[in-house]
Write an enzyme that holds these catalytic residues in place. Sequence first.
Site, short mmCIF file in Angstrom:
data_model
loop_
_atom_site.label_atom_id
_atom_site.label_comp_id
_atom_site.label_asym_id
_atom_site.label_seq_id
_atom_site.Cartn_x
_atom_site.Cartn_y
_atom_site.Cartn_z
N ASP A 33 16.02 -22.08 45.06
CA ASP A 33 15.86 -23.42 45.61
C ASP A 33 16.99 -23.76 46.58
OD1 ASP A 33 14.71 -25.88 45.99
OD2 ASP A 33 15.30 -26.70 44.05
N HIS A 50 14.22 -20.59 54.99
CA HIS A 50 13.47 -19.59 54.22
C HIS A 50 13.83 -18.17 54.70
CE1 HIS A 50 11.39 -22.73 52.21
NE2 HIS A 50 10.70 -23.13 53.26
N LEU A 144 13.93 -0.88 38.48
CA LEU A 144 13.76 -2.33 38.37
C LEU A 144 12.30 -2.74 38.57
CD1 LEU A 144 15.07 -5.28 38.48
CD2 LEU A 144 15.06 -4.97 40.95
C1 FPP Z 1 12.49 -23.55 47.64
O1 FPP Z 1 13.37 -24.14 48.57
C2 FPP Z 1 12.08 -22.24 48.13
C3 FPP Z 1 10.78 -21.89 48.37
C4 FPP Z 1 9.64 -22.79 48.14
C5 FPP Z 1 10.44 -20.57 48.92
C6 FPP Z 1 11.30 -19.43 48.48
C7 FPP Z 1 11.10 -18.30 49.42
C8 FPP Z 1 12.05 -17.46 49.88
C9 FPP Z 1 13.44 -17.46 49.42
C10 FPP Z 1 11.77 -16.44 50.91
C11 FPP Z 1 10.48 -15.76 50.82
C12 FPP Z 1 10.29 -14.91 49.64
C13 FPP Z 1 9.95 -13.62 49.71
C14 FPP Z 1 9.53 -12.87 48.51
C15 FPP Z 1 9.97 -12.91 50.98
P1 FPP Z 1 12.98 -25.53 49.20
O2 FPP Z 1 12.25 -25.28 50.47
O3 FPP Z 1 12.24 -26.35 48.22
O4 FPP Z 1 14.40 -26.14 49.50
P2 FPP Z 1 14.83 -27.69 49.39
O5 FPP Z 1 14.66 -28.08 47.94
O6 FPP Z 1 16.24 -27.66 49.84
O7 FPP Z 1 13.93 -28.45 50.32
#
Ligand code: FPP
Length: 258
Positions: A33, A50, A144
């Site tokens: 997150d 992201h 893994l």
């Molecule tokens: C939450 O942060 C994160 C996500 C919804 C997406 C997680 C994805 C990645 C780390 C990259 C893609 C994954 C792969 C497997 C390639 P948020 O957007 O909710 O952040 P915020 O709470 O600060 O708004």
Amino acid sequence: MAGLFGKKKTGAPGAGENSLPERLPRHVAIIMDGNGRWAEKRRLPRAAGHQAGTEALREIIRFSSDIGIGYLTIYAFSTENWSRPQDEVGALMALLLRYFRSEIDELCEKNVRIVILGDVDGLPTAQREAVLNAMERSKDNTGLTLSIALNYGGRQEILRAAKKLCERALAGEDPAAFTMADLESGLYTAGMPDVDLVIRTSGEERLSNLLPWQTVYSELVFDPTLWPDFTKERYLEDLRAYAGRDRRFGGRNGAAGK
Ligand code: FPP
């Protein structure tokens, strides 16, 4: 095993700052997150957060593999994430596609087995094909297990498993004889151990529908770091916090661990 921080290790891990804790979790789940906030702080589009999050992820997967973690689950996209603005969903889907296409060779070289938790059929065609290909190519790997929660919802997973039991009952089995193992056999995680440690970054303190069945006795670590800033050093801190916990599983004297 590769050294903790990329170089060859000199001697057994001791009490040094970078040493591994004695007790490592078998199964770690990470809620990655903070990508959006990381980007906003830099006046960048959320997609850049992201993208940066993907770099952090690469390091954590490598490190998990190097130190011998058995199962790493990452929360990549929930069933609820479809409600985000279309451009962000599109950016995440594009990123996922690039990720599966570009990382699969290295993951296979590292003997990583990829498993998808979630409704693969609900993904766009290109993403579906890429993840199915990644699973197929890596299915015999023995290192893994990287399980990627993708189009995943925990309650939906339990409902799906319950429906499978209903089908078995309709086919003639006695529902009174069903056990927890029967329900577990219908989960996406069938055959995997329960989650020992959940790490959620960014300071938020909730599980957001991730593996509700499998986390009932998990240790939870809420790390304030925004995911793109998460490093193996931070990860090691969280693994140390886990090692210091007294796990009782509802019993009394310490570590019944499974
Ligand atoms: C939450 O942060 C994160 C996500 C919804 C997406 C997680 C994805 C990645 C780390 C990259 C893609 C994954 C792969 C497997 C390639 P948020 O957007 O909710 O952040 P915020 O709470 O600060 O708004």
